[in-house]
Design an enzyme around this catalytic site. Structure first.
Site, PDB file in Angstrom:
ATOM      1  CB  SER A   1     -28.969   0.265  27.014  1.00 20.36           C
ATOM      2  OG  SER A   1     -28.955   0.785  28.334  1.00 20.36           O
ATOM      3  CG  ASP A   2     -27.815  -5.752  29.944  1.00 17.68           C
ATOM      4  OD1 ASP A   2     -28.088  -5.392  31.109  1.00 17.68           O
ATOM      5  OD2 ASP A   2     -27.629  -6.938  29.637  1.00 17.68           O
ATOM      6  CE1 TYR A   3     -26.904  -0.906  36.808  1.00 16.00           C
ATOM      7  CE2 TYR A   3     -24.630  -0.734  36.082  1.00 16.00           C
ATOM      8  CZ  TYR A   3     -25.622  -0.455  37.001  1.00 16.00           C
ATOM      9  OH  TYR A   3     -25.309   0.271  38.132  1.00 16.00           O
TER      10      TYR A   3
END
Length: 726
Positions: free
Chosen positions: A267-269
């Site tokens: 996932s992105d942050y």
């Protein structure tokens, strides 16, 4: 655990908690960390992080740096945890580590993928020397709206160009052997269509035809996976109402089922946690369920996988098979990297003494920087300037500035090695004192008496270098702009200096294409210098004084007005197409400006002139399973050596879906001496003419096509050929 590993056998030995532990990457709270990159970095302190490593509850850490500290972390994982599974240590190494290269957008202006491969290789050497295995790069999004702050991280507005640079950067980061100490695992981001956020507003929704998704935004990901990329990062945005991080159609259907992707998706942050704010998940538990079941393998920083997957398995909301599949993909990547056989790879302390590659990397940074600069205008051949016998004024807020050389996503760069404009220019001059330097204004604010001092310096000079542009904080994540123009203080300075009548060269620093004011447009010469990194000053001097000729071309269209956004060269015609014969009524136009680029995609000048001969086809048409050779003779008709980016464009004249007015299909950079000519050839086949049908299948249709060999997306004379039916 050392030696070769049987991942399936290892999985059978793992508890559910240990499997779930592999599915999280957390901010490194132990090693020196890159602050101010993301919000709320540390939810877990150093001692808690060590405890989690010992318990097998975390599989990766990110944005910490340091080989010695990293070796200790790996020792805990390998020697003190039950199964000894090694950690994966990642960071945002976007366009250089200690040596900073041009921002990706600028580097893509070189139209030299092999240059990007070389700079990525250098970044990998530096990053792995400092205890990293994994980078969250390259960005392979296609950026058609210059208001978006992350244009700077992309390869621009064209899909084909983006594919070529995506492949090159993956090859550069990873090298020929994933198990080598200097191999840096690449991550493709952001999957998918992040560059299509509405109004160029970061994190915004994406409303996109499936055909456009598949034709424009997905191909660079596929190209990079074919080049060997093994990790993909999901994007923050939703796509047609489904957040990318929980989008099974993309994460499983496209990536795994269609493309056969064998790596893992991170996932992105906290983008998995953000499903709640999207209104797609009711709470953290549902967000974890939806993400994991869609095909997300690793959660970055939110902690929702470690907090909720165990209970979700007990409730039957997530199957153990799904946990196993995600863990297997992550473990398999670690195995491919050789981490089980050599867990301390890339974690050996550097030997004493000077760093051996710095001189070579500085030379590469200088080369990359000068090959990224686009000369937009050179009226009256003002450039190059003379190194002696000419009074030059360097004016503007970036004349001495050192804070804005590297651009966005420079979190590990060695600022002590950065060369500002004044330093680089003085070093090149026969008499360094012949350069007068005046700031004139701040980046965003006026200075008392600044314009008056600048005007006086301009009047005393024979030529002015006007250093203007955006600060680095105007680009990157969460830096969208409604007006892609210079700050008012700089606009006022430009107007006053240009009004003196002294010849002016604008050195334009930015992370996107800008809308230039009338005053700026009237300057005698304009160089788009982007953010060039460590060797900025020397590289600009190399070009300004003619030691090298500019050779870059625009990877994005410079608009006439900010209100044209999104603007890109390969748009459809419409039923009432724009015509360049003025502001005709009842045409596709704006009321105030022509609906064309001020400087089009592919545009760029050199210190010589090139002549394009007629386009020739061999054979005259393209058989269904055949090939077509397209050629033209390019000649240097100027008095200096130079490089030309020869571009091939195609248009499908009649199709079952409206096609773009031109599409880049090939390019080649050639170097010619004065008077030298060369025949440049390109080969096309049916696959180059494919598009997505009304039911979103890849098809090619027999019929007539136009083809250009030209120096930009708006130049050249088309010739036609037929694609014959099978």
């Amino acid at each position: 655990m050392t030696g070769r590993v049987d991942v399936d056998a290892l999985l059978r030995r793992m508890t559910l908690e240990e499997k779930i532990g592999q599915l999280s990457v957390l901010a490194d709270s132990i090693r020196p960390f890159a602050f101010d990159v993301n919000p709320d970095s540390f939810q877990w302190g150093p001692e808690r992080t060590r405890e989690m490593i010992r318990a097998g509850q975390v599989g990766a850490l990110f944005n910490g740096v340091g080989a010695a500290e990293g070796r200790e972390l790996q020792r805990i994982a390998v020697e003190e945890s039950r199964l000894g599974i090694p950690l994966l240590l990642g960071a945002d190494v976007i366009h250089g580590m200690r040596t900073v290269f041009p921002i990706p957008l600028g580097e893509s202006a070189s139209f030299e993928p092999e240059l990007a491969e070389r700079t990525a290789r250098a970044a990998a050497i530096e990053a792995t020397r400092e205890g990293l295995h994994w980078t969250f790069a390259p960005v392979v999004d296609v950026a058609r709206d210059q208001r978006w702050g992350r244009v700077a991280e992309t390869s621009g507005e064209d899909t084909y160009l983006s594919c070529e640079f995506a492949r090159a950067r993956v090859r550069g980061f990873q090298g020929p052997d994933l198990t080598a100490d200097d191999s840096l695992l690449a991550t493709l981001k952001h999957f998918a269509a992040y560059g299509a956020v509405g109004a160029g507003l970061d994190y915004n929704a994406v409303d996109l035809a499936p055909q456009t998704l598949h034709e424009v935004h997905l191909p660079p990901f596929k190209a990079a996976i074919e080049a060997g990329a093994l990790t993909v990062m999901s994007s923050f945005n939703d796509i047609n109402g489904v957040p990318a991080t929980a989008n099974r159609e993309l994460l499983t259907g496209v990536l795994r089922d269609q493309w056969g992707f064998e790596g893992f998706v991170v996932s992105d942050y906290t983008s998995d946690f953000e499903l709640i704010a999207h209104g797609y998940a009711a709470d953290e538990r549902q967000a974890a369920e939806l993400s994991l079941n869609a095909g997300l393998d690793m959660s970055m920083q939110s902690g929702i996988f470690m907090d909720h997957l165990g209970a979700l398995v007990e409730q039957g909301r997530v199957g153990v098979a799904a946990i196993d599949a995600a863990a297997r993909r992550i473990l398999d990547v670690k195995a491919r990297m050789g981490l089980f056989e050599n867990p301390y790879r890339s974690l050996n302390p550097a030997p004493p003494g000077p760093t051996p590659y710095l001189a070579a990397h500085d030379a590469l940074a200088r080369e990359a920087a000068r090959r990224s600069v686009v000369m937009l205008k050179n009226q009256g051949e003002l450039l190059p300037l003379r190194k002696s016998g000419q009074r030059i004024a360097l004016i503007g807020p970036f004349a001495r500035d050192r804070e804005n050389l590297a651009g966005c996503w420079n979190i590990f760069g060695d600022a002590s090695r950065e060369i500002d404009l004044e330093t680089g220019l003085r070093a090149a001059l026969a008499d360094p004192q012949s350069l007068q330097v005046v700031e004139g204004c701040g980046i965003e604010e006026s200075l008392e008496g600044g314009i008056e001092a600048a005007v006086a310096a301009a009047r005393q000079a024979e030529a002015v270098l006007l250093a203007l542009g955006e600060p680095s904080v105007y680009s990157g994540e969460a830096q969208s702009r409604t007006q892609i123009v210079l700050p008012p203080a700089q606009q006022a300075l430009a107007e006053a200096v240009i009004a003196t009548g002294t010849p002016v060269v604008v050195l334009l620093r930015s992370g996107r294409a800008l809308a230039l004011s009338p005053a700026l447009q009237s300057a005698d010469a304009i160089l788009a210098t982007w953010f060039l990194g460590t060797q900025t000053g020397h590289a600009v001097a190399d070009l300004v004084f003619g030691d090298h000729s500019p050779s870059a071309r625009l990877p994005v269209s410079f608009p006439r007005d900010a209100g044209q956004q999104p603007y890109y060269y390969n748009h459809p015609s419409t039923g009432r197409p724009y015509t360049p014969e003025g502001l005709q009524a009842f045409r596709t136009r704006w009321r105030e400006v022509d609906h064309s680029a001020l400087y089009p995609f592919g545009h760029g000048l050199t210190y010589t002139r090139f002549d394009y001969g007629p386009v020739e086809l061999d054979p005259a048409g393209l058989a269904w399973d055949g090939q077509l050779t397209v050629r033209a003779r390019i000649a240097n008709v100027g008095t200096r050596s130079g490089e030309e980016v020869v571009q091939l464009y195609v248009r499908d004249r009649i199709a079952s879906r409206v096609r773009p007015i031109r599409e880049l299909k090939r390019f080649q950079k050639i170097a010619l001496a004065p008077g030298e000519g060369r025949v440049v050839e390109f080969t096309l086949d049916r696959s180059d003419l494919e598009f997505r049908s009304v039911d979103n299948r890849p098809i090619a249709e027999p019929g007539r096509f136009d083809v250009w060999i030209a120096p930009s997306a708006t130049a050249g004379i088309a010739v036609s050929f037929e694609l014959h039916p099978a």
